[in-house]
Scaffold this motif. Structure first.
Motif, PDB file in Angstrom:
ATOM      1  N   TRP A   1      -0.647   2.144  -5.673  1.00 17.60           N
ATOM      2  CA  TRP A   1      -0.014   3.453  -5.707  1.00 17.60           C
ATOM      3  C   TRP A   1      -0.808   4.477  -6.501  1.00 17.60           C
ATOM      4  CZ3 TRP A   1       3.731   4.790  -2.549  1.00 17.60           C
ATOM      5  CH2 TRP A   1       4.473   3.786  -1.946  1.00 17.60           C
ATOM      6  N   THR A   2      -1.892   4.096  -7.140  1.00 15.98           N
ATOM      7  CA  THR A   2      -2.643   5.033  -7.975  1.00 15.98           C
ATOM      8  C   THR A   2      -3.156   6.243  -7.201  1.00 15.98           C
ATOM      9  OG1 THR A   2      -3.257   3.202  -9.406  1.00 15.98           O
ATOM     10  CG2 THR A   2      -4.521   5.218  -9.637  1.00 15.98           C
ATOM     11  N   PRO A   3      -3.792   6.098  -6.037  1.00 11.48           N
ATOM     12  CA  PRO A   3      -4.250   7.288  -5.316  1.00 11.48           C
ATOM     13  C   PRO A   3      -3.110   8.223  -4.919  1.00 11.48           C
ATOM     14  CG  PRO A   3      -5.293   5.335  -4.410  1.00 11.48           C
ATOM     15  CD  PRO A   3      -4.256   4.874  -5.368  1.00 11.48           C
ATOM     16  N   VAL A   4      -1.980   7.653  -4.537  1.00 18.23           N
ATOM     17  CA  VAL A   4      -0.843   8.479  -4.149  1.00 18.23           C
ATOM     18  C   VAL A   4      -0.347   9.283  -5.343  1.00 18.23           C
ATOM     19  CG1 VAL A   4       1.537   8.403  -3.311  1.00 18.23           C
ATOM     20  CG2 VAL A   4      -0.181   6.918  -2.292  1.00 18.23           C
ATOM     21  N   VAL A   5      -0.238   8.635  -6.495  1.00 23.72           N
ATOM     22  CA  VAL A   5       0.248   9.322  -7.698  1.00 23.72           C
ATOM     23  C   VAL A   5      -0.741  10.396  -8.142  1.00 23.72           C
ATOM     24  CG1 VAL A   5       0.794   8.996 -10.139  1.00 23.72           C
ATOM     25  CG2 VAL A   5       1.663   7.384  -8.451  1.00 23.72           C
TER      26      VAL A   5
ATOM     27  N   ALA B   1       1.877  11.227   3.963  1.00 22.79           N
ATOM     28  CA  ALA B   1       1.330  10.433   5.069  1.00 22.79           C
ATOM     29  C   ALA B   1       0.678   9.155   4.557  1.00 22.79           C
ATOM     30  CB  ALA B   1       0.331  11.261   5.867  1.00 22.79           C
ATOM     31  N   THR B   2      -0.055   9.273   3.470  1.00 22.14           N
ATOM     32  CA  THR B   2      -0.703   8.092   2.897  1.00 22.14           C
ATOM     33  C   THR B   2       0.322   7.107   2.376  1.00 22.14           C
ATOM     34  OG1 THR B   2      -2.607   9.432   2.291  1.00 22.14           O
ATOM     35  CG2 THR B   2      -2.381   7.310   1.193  1.00 22.14           C
ATOM     36  N   ALA B   3       1.346   7.608   1.704  1.00 19.52           N
ATOM     37  CA  ALA B   3       2.368   6.716   1.154  1.00 19.52           C
ATOM     38  C   ALA B   3       3.125   5.995   2.266  1.00 19.52           C
ATOM     39  CB  ALA B   3       3.334   7.515   0.289  1.00 19.52           C
ATOM     40  N   VAL B   4       3.470   6.709   3.329  1.00 18.96           N
ATOM     41  CA  VAL B   4       4.203   6.077   4.430  1.00 18.96           C
ATOM     42  C   VAL B   4       3.316   5.067   5.142  1.00 18.96           C
ATOM     43  CG1 VAL B   4       5.210   6.540   6.697  1.00 18.96           C
ATOM     44  CG2 VAL B   4       5.821   7.958   4.739  1.00 18.96           C
ATOM     45  N   GLU B   5       2.065   5.433   5.381  1.00 14.77           N
ATOM     46  CA  GLU B   5       1.150   4.540   6.094  1.00 14.77           C
ATOM     47  C   GLU B   5       0.902   3.258   5.303  1.00 14.77           C
ATOM     48  OE1 GLU B   5      -3.572   4.552   7.013  1.00 14.77           O
ATOM     49  OE2 GLU B   5      -2.485   6.385   7.469  1.00 14.77           O
TER      50      GLU B   5
ATOM     51  N   ARG C   1       2.316  -0.964   5.798  1.00 13.88           N
ATOM     52  CA  ARG C   1       1.213  -1.855   6.140  1.00 13.88           C
ATOM     53  C   ARG C   1       1.612  -3.291   5.835  1.00 13.88           C
ATOM     54  NH1 ARG C   1      -4.025  -2.723   2.712  1.00 13.88           N
ATOM     55  NH2 ARG C   1      -2.478  -2.201   1.153  1.00 13.88           N
ATOM     56  N   GLU C   2       1.374  -4.158   6.762  1.00 13.77           N
ATOM     57  CA  GLU C   2       1.708  -5.565   6.570  1.00 13.77           C
ATOM     58  C   GLU C   2       0.519  -6.285   5.950  1.00 13.77           C
ATOM     59  OE1 GLU C   2       3.023  -7.428  10.113  1.00 13.77           O
ATOM     60  OE2 GLU C   2       4.384  -5.801  10.620  1.00 13.77           O
ATOM     61  N   ALA C   3       0.848  -7.243   5.104  1.00 16.81           N
ATOM     62  CA  ALA C   3      -0.206  -8.055   4.505  1.00 16.81           C
ATOM     63  C   ALA C   3      -0.809  -8.927   5.600  1.00 16.81           C
ATOM     64  CB  ALA C   3       0.356  -8.915   3.399  1.00 16.81           C
ATOM     65  N   PRO C   4      -2.122  -9.099   5.579  1.00 18.05           N
ATOM     66  CA  PRO C   4      -2.737  -9.935   6.615  1.00 18.05           C
ATOM     67  C   PRO C   4      -2.292 -11.381   6.464  1.00 18.05           C
ATOM     68  CG  PRO C   4      -4.343  -9.351   4.937  1.00 18.05           C
ATOM     69  CD  PRO C   4      -3.095  -8.592   4.632  1.00 18.05           C
ATOM     70  N   GLU C   5      -2.141 -12.034   7.608  1.00 14.18           N
ATOM     71  CA  GLU C   5      -1.736 -13.434   7.572  1.00 14.18           C
ATOM     72  C   GLU C   5      -2.896 -14.275   7.055  1.00 14.18           C
ATOM     73  OE1 GLU C   5       0.014 -14.944  11.077  1.00 14.18           O
ATOM     74  OE2 GLU C   5       1.081 -13.089  11.500  1.00 14.18           O
ATOM     75  N   PRO C   6      -2.584 -15.233   6.194  1.00 14.75           N
ATOM     76  CA  PRO C   6      -3.661 -16.068   5.661  1.00 14.75           C
ATOM     77  C   PRO C   6      -4.277 -16.916   6.764  1.00 14.75           C
ATOM     78  CG  PRO C   6      -1.530 -16.911   4.963  1.00 14.75           C
ATOM     79  CD  PRO C   6      -1.285 -15.616   5.673  1.00 14.75           C
ATOM     80  N   THR C   7      -5.566 -17.066   6.724  1.00 14.54           N
ATOM     81  CA  THR C   7      -6.253 -17.897   7.707  1.00 14.54           C
ATOM     82  C   THR C   7      -6.150 -19.342   7.255  1.00 14.54           C
ATOM     83  OG1 THR C   7      -8.334 -17.587   6.554  1.00 14.54           O
ATOM     84  CG2 THR C   7      -7.848 -16.076   8.359  1.00 14.54           C
ATOM     85  N   PRO C   8      -5.878 -20.232   8.172  1.00 10.30           N
ATOM     86  CA  PRO C   8      -5.760 -21.640   7.773  1.00 10.30           C
ATOM     87  C   PRO C   8      -7.112 -22.187   7.324  1.00 10.30           C
ATOM     88  CG  PRO C   8      -5.654 -21.442  10.153  1.00 10.30           C
ATOM     89  CD  PRO C   8      -5.668 -20.047   9.594  1.00 10.30           C
ATOM     90  N   ALA C   9      -7.039 -23.094   6.399  1.00 12.91           N
ATOM     91  CA  ALA C   9      -8.264 -23.716   5.897  1.00 12.91           C
ATOM     92  C   ALA C   9      -8.867 -24.577   7.013  1.00 12.91           C
ATOM     93  CB  ALA C   9      -7.957 -24.571   4.678  1.00 12.91           C
ATOM     94  N   PRO C  10     -10.182 -24.567   7.117  1.00  7.86           N
ATOM     95  CA  PRO C  10     -10.799 -25.380   8.174  1.00  7.86           C
ATOM     96  C   PRO C  10     -10.593 -26.867   7.881  1.00  7.86           C
ATOM     97  CG  PRO C  10     -12.473 -24.424   6.764  1.00  7.86           C
ATOM     98  CD  PRO C  10     -11.167 -23.854   6.336  1.00  7.86           C
ATOM     99  N   THR C  11     -10.310 -27.604   8.917  1.00  9.19           N
ATOM    100  CA  THR C  11     -10.141 -29.058   8.782  1.00  9.19           C
ATOM    101  C   THR C  11     -11.367 -29.735   9.371  1.00  9.19           C
ATOM    102  OG1 THR C  11      -8.963 -29.162  10.868  1.00  9.19           O
ATOM    103  CG2 THR C  11      -7.631 -28.964   8.862  1.00  9.19           C
TER     104      THR C  11
END
Length: 163
Positions: A80-84, A125-129, A133-143
Protein backbone atom coordinates in the motif's frame (compact mmCIF):
# COMPACT_ATOMS: atom_id res chain seq x y z
CA UNK A 1 -16.48 67.53 18.04
CA UNK A 2 -16.09 65.30 15.01
CA UNK A 3 -17.90 65.89 11.81
CA UNK A 4 -19.65 63.07 10.02
CA UNK A 5 -17.77 63.94 6.83
CA UNK A 6 -14.32 63.56 8.41
CA UNK A 7 -12.06 60.81 7.16
CA UNK A 8 -11.12 58.86 10.27
CA UNK A 9 -9.39 55.48 9.93
CA UNK A 10 -11.71 52.57 10.15
CA UNK A 11 -14.72 54.26 8.61
CA UNK A 12 -16.98 51.95 6.58
CA UNK A 13 -16.02 53.48 3.22
CA UNK A 14 -12.31 52.90 3.88
CA UNK A 15 -12.86 49.33 5.02
CA UNK A 16 -14.84 48.61 1.84
CA UNK A 17 -12.09 49.98 -0.39
CA UNK A 18 -9.47 47.95 1.48
CA UNK A 19 -11.53 44.81 0.99
CA UNK A 20 -11.79 45.45 -2.76
CA UNK A 21 -8.05 45.47 -3.31
CA UNK A 22 -7.45 41.76 -3.79
CA UNK A 23 -4.13 40.00 -4.12
CA UNK A 24 -5.27 38.63 -7.47
CA UNK A 25 -2.48 38.61 -10.03
CA UNK A 26 -2.45 40.79 -13.07
CA UNK A 27 -1.18 40.03 -16.54
CA UNK A 28 0.38 36.65 -17.18
CA UNK A 29 1.43 35.91 -13.58
CA UNK A 30 -1.46 33.54 -12.93
CA UNK A 31 -0.90 31.24 -15.96
CA UNK A 32 2.86 31.36 -15.37
CA UNK A 33 2.44 30.22 -11.77
CA UNK A 34 0.11 27.48 -13.01
CA UNK A 35 2.77 26.16 -15.39
CA UNK A 36 5.49 26.39 -12.74
CA UNK A 37 3.38 24.48 -10.22
CA UNK A 38 2.58 21.72 -12.72
CA UNK A 39 6.29 21.37 -13.60
CA UNK A 40 7.20 21.25 -9.90
CA UNK A 41 4.54 18.61 -9.22
CA UNK A 42 5.71 16.53 -12.18
CA UNK A 43 9.24 16.64 -10.79
CA UNK A 44 8.05 15.63 -7.33
CA UNK A 45 5.97 12.82 -8.84
CA UNK A 46 8.96 11.56 -10.85
CA UNK A 47 11.18 11.59 -7.76
CA UNK A 48 8.56 9.70 -5.78
CA UNK A 49 8.19 7.14 -8.58
CA UNK A 50 11.96 6.60 -8.72
CA UNK A 51 12.09 6.24 -4.93
CA UNK A 52 9.25 3.70 -4.99
CA UNK A 53 10.94 1.69 -7.78
CA UNK A 54 14.24 1.59 -5.91
CA UNK A 55 12.34 0.62 -2.76
CA UNK A 56 10.65 -2.24 -4.63
CA UNK A 57 13.95 -3.48 -6.03
CA UNK A 58 15.55 -3.30 -2.60
CA UNK A 59 12.67 -5.24 -1.05
CA UNK A 60 12.94 -8.02 -3.64
CA UNK A 61 16.72 -8.14 -3.21
CA UNK A 62 16.40 -8.37 0.58
CA UNK A 63 13.73 -11.09 0.29
CA UNK A 64 16.09 -13.37 -1.65
CA UNK A 65 18.98 -12.69 0.70
CA UNK A 66 21.10 -11.25 -2.10
CA UNK A 67 21.39 -14.62 -3.87
CA UNK A 68 20.77 -14.63 -7.59
CA UNK A 69 19.94 -18.36 -7.71
CA UNK A 70 17.22 -18.07 -5.09
CA UNK A 71 13.71 -18.22 -6.52
CA UNK A 72 11.60 -15.10 -5.99
CA UNK A 73 9.53 -15.12 -2.82
CA UNK A 74 5.83 -15.79 -2.84
CA UNK A 75 3.64 -12.77 -3.47
CA UNK A 76 3.08 -11.19 -0.04
CA UNK A 77 0.02 -9.30 -1.26
CA UNK A 78 -0.70 -5.64 -1.83
CA UNK A 79 1.97 -3.08 -1.00
CA UNK A 80 0.00 0.00 0.00
CA UNK A 81 2.98 2.37 0.17
CA UNK A 82 2.71 3.71 -3.41
CA UNK A 83 -1.02 4.27 -3.01
CA UNK A 84 -0.53 6.17 0.25
CA UNK A 85 2.36 8.26 -1.13
CA UNK A 86 0.45 9.40 -4.21
CA UNK A 87 -2.74 9.94 -2.18
CA UNK A 88 -0.81 12.31 0.10
CA UNK A 89 0.55 14.11 -2.97
CA UNK A 90 -3.00 14.44 -4.39
CA UNK A 91 -4.25 15.79 -1.06
CA UNK A 92 -1.41 18.32 -0.94
CA UNK A 93 -2.19 19.49 -4.48
CA UNK A 94 -5.90 19.78 -3.61
CA UNK A 95 -5.07 21.95 -0.58
CA UNK A 96 -2.87 24.20 -2.73
CA UNK A 97 -5.68 24.41 -5.31
CA UNK A 98 -8.22 25.43 -2.67
CA UNK A 99 -5.93 28.16 -1.33
CA UNK A 100 -5.15 29.47 -4.80
CA UNK A 101 -8.82 29.62 -5.75
CA UNK A 102 -9.65 31.31 -2.46
CA UNK A 103 -6.95 33.92 -3.12
CA UNK A 104 -8.22 34.75 -6.59
CA UNK A 105 -5.55 32.92 -8.63
CA UNK A 106 -8.12 31.22 -10.84
CA UNK A 107 -5.85 29.84 -13.60
CA UNK A 108 -3.38 28.37 -11.12
CA UNK A 109 -6.12 27.07 -8.85
CA UNK A 110 -8.06 25.52 -11.73
CA UNK A 111 -4.94 23.83 -13.03
CA UNK A 112 -4.22 22.46 -9.58
CA UNK A 113 -7.76 21.11 -9.35
CA UNK A 114 -7.23 19.24 -12.63
CA UNK A 115 -3.90 17.84 -11.38
CA UNK A 116 -5.45 16.82 -8.03
CA UNK A 117 -8.34 15.05 -9.77
CA UNK A 118 -5.94 13.24 -12.12
CA UNK A 119 -3.80 12.09 -9.19
CA UNK A 120 -6.90 11.00 -7.28
CA UNK A 121 -8.18 8.95 -10.22
CA UNK A 122 -4.74 7.35 -10.59
CA UNK A 123 -4.63 6.47 -6.88
CA UNK A 124 -8.13 4.98 -6.92
CA UNK A 125 -7.47 2.99 -10.10
CA UNK A 126 -4.24 1.60 -8.69
CA UNK A 127 -5.84 0.71 -5.37
CA UNK A 128 -8.78 -1.06 -7.01
CA UNK A 129 -6.57 -2.90 -9.50
CA UNK A 130 -4.12 -4.11 -6.87
CA UNK A 131 -6.73 -5.00 -4.26
CA UNK A 132 -8.54 -7.40 -6.60
CA UNK A 133 -5.33 -8.95 -7.84
CA UNK A 134 -5.19 -12.62 -6.99
CA UNK A 135 -2.09 -14.19 -5.57
CA UNK A 136 -0.46 -16.52 -8.08
CA UNK A 137 -1.04 -20.19 -7.47
CA UNK A 138 2.03 -21.95 -6.15
CA UNK A 139 3.73 -24.21 -8.65
CA UNK A 140 4.04 -27.79 -7.49
CA UNK A 141 7.49 -29.00 -6.63
CA UNK A 142 9.00 -31.18 -9.33
CA UNK A 143 8.91 -34.88 -8.55
CA UNK A 144 11.62 -37.23 -9.64
CA UNK A 145 10.14 -39.83 -11.96
CA UNK A 146 12.45 -42.79 -11.54
CA UNK A 147 12.41 -45.65 -13.99
CA UNK A 148 10.80 -48.84 -12.73
CA UNK A 149 12.95 -51.66 -11.43
CA UNK A 150 12.86 -54.33 -14.20
CA UNK A 151 15.62 -56.69 -13.23
CA UNK A 152 13.37 -58.72 -10.96
CA UNK A 153 15.87 -58.39 -8.13
CA UNK A 154 15.23 -57.66 -4.50
CA UNK A 155 14.40 -54.28 -2.96
CA UNK A 156 18.08 -53.37 -2.45
CA UNK A 157 18.63 -53.32 -6.16
CA UNK A 158 15.74 -50.91 -6.70
CA UNK A 159 16.46 -48.80 -3.60
CA UNK A 160 18.15 -46.03 -5.61
CA UNK A 161 15.33 -45.82 -8.08
CA UNK A 162 12.85 -44.49 -5.50
CA UNK A 163 10.57 -47.54 -5.54
Amino acid sequence: MTHSESRLPGRPDERASAARSSPAPGGCADPLVAVLLVVAEAAVGALLAIWLMVRGLTRSHEATGGKVSTPPPADPGMDWTPVVVFAVLALLVACVAAELLRSGWYWSGGTQVVVAVALGVMVLATAVEESVREAPEPTPAPTYASPPCRSGGDSDECAHSGR
